[in-house]
Design an enzyme around this catalytic site. Structure first.
Site, short mmCIF file in Angstrom:
data_model
loop_
_atom_site.label_atom_id
_atom_site.label_comp_id
_atom_site.label_asym_id
_atom_site.label_seq_id
_atom_site.Cartn_x
_atom_site.Cartn_y
_atom_site.Cartn_z
N LYS A 120 0.83 -1.21 0.00
CA LYS A 120 0.00 0.00 0.00
C LYS A 120 0.87 1.26 0.00
O LYS A 120 0.64 2.18 -0.79
CB LYS A 120 -0.93 0.00 1.21
CG LYS A 120 -1.88 1.19 1.24
CD LYS A 120 -2.71 1.21 2.52
CE LYS A 120 -1.88 1.67 3.70
NZ LYS A 120 -2.70 1.85 4.94
N ASP A 138 -6.46 1.04 0.96
CA ASP A 138 -6.54 1.17 2.40
C ASP A 138 -7.96 0.79 2.82
O ASP A 138 -8.73 0.24 2.03
CB ASP A 138 -6.19 2.59 2.85
CG ASP A 138 -7.20 3.62 2.35
OD1 ASP A 138 -8.13 3.27 1.59
OD2 ASP A 138 -7.08 4.80 2.74
#
Length: 212
Positions: A120, A138
């Site tokens: 991420k 997320d």
């Protein structure tokens, strides 16, 4: 969500916000990397408060190393997991100095090899710093992808792969920003604000009405 509704979804988001940007505050690629690393399980607002104190003192790998782990902890202690984050940012800065000439590497593999940097975080840096068409999944993107029917998946990676397949090419660079902002302010976790949602008619999710 059909291809037609998917395109309409992103056209609507683009028309409402043609130039989306990260809400993290930074002025260099290293500051961006540091801010994203600090943002795990923390809000952008809380990270910005921390970096406003930290960056005037230490905003390069060499300055972070000179500050030391204890010094880092002092500056970032108001955010969650600050001890681990201080350790990771310190070790990351050491590696950048030793292996990358003090520069943030422009490759996923090198980014993910840094302490505290997962897929991420790497996706955010690649997208925001260099405009690569990545989607950093997320909690907001995971929720929006599943709730709307845009990119259903049981894991963040599955949602990411669905997003990359389904988002029309002309929207891929900015899609991450539109989706995170949409999830943060409209398609919220507990009480989605469907009555304010400009893309509600594009989604598979049954719109909710406001409480009386």
């Amino acid at each position: 969500m059909t291809p037609e509704s998917t395109k309409r979804f992103f056209v609507t988001l683009r028309d409402a916000n043609p130039y989306p940007a990260s809400e993290l505050e930074y002025s260099s690629v290293f500051e961006l990397l540091a801010a994203v690393l600090l943002s795990a399980q923390a809000t952008d607002v809380s990270v910005n408060k921390v970096t406003r104190r930290l960056f005037p003192v230490a905003n390069t790998p060499s300055r972070i190393v000179a500050l030391g782990v204890a010094g880092l902890e002092h500056h970032i202690r108001t955010i969650g997991l600050y001890r681990n984050k201080a350790k990771h940012l310190y070790e990351t800065s050491q590696i950048l100095l030793a292996q990358h000439g003090g520069q943030v590497p422009h490759s996923r593999e090198a980014l993910e090899a840094l302490p505290g940097v997962g897929r991420k975080t790497a996706n955010v840096v690649l997208n925001v710093a260099w405009g690569e068409p990545t989607c950093a999944v997320d909690t907001h993107l995971f929720r929006v992808g599943n709730r709307t029917g845009l990119a259903p998946g049981k894991t963040p990676y599955a949602v990411e792969m669905q997003l990359l397949r389904r988002i029309p090419p002309e929207f891929r660079v900015d899609a991450h920003h539109w989706l995170i902002l949409h999830g943060r302010y409209v398609c919220q976790a507990r009480k989605p604000r469907c009555w304010e949602c400009a893309v509600a008619d594009c989604c598979d999710f049954q719109p909710k009405t406001p409480a009386p």
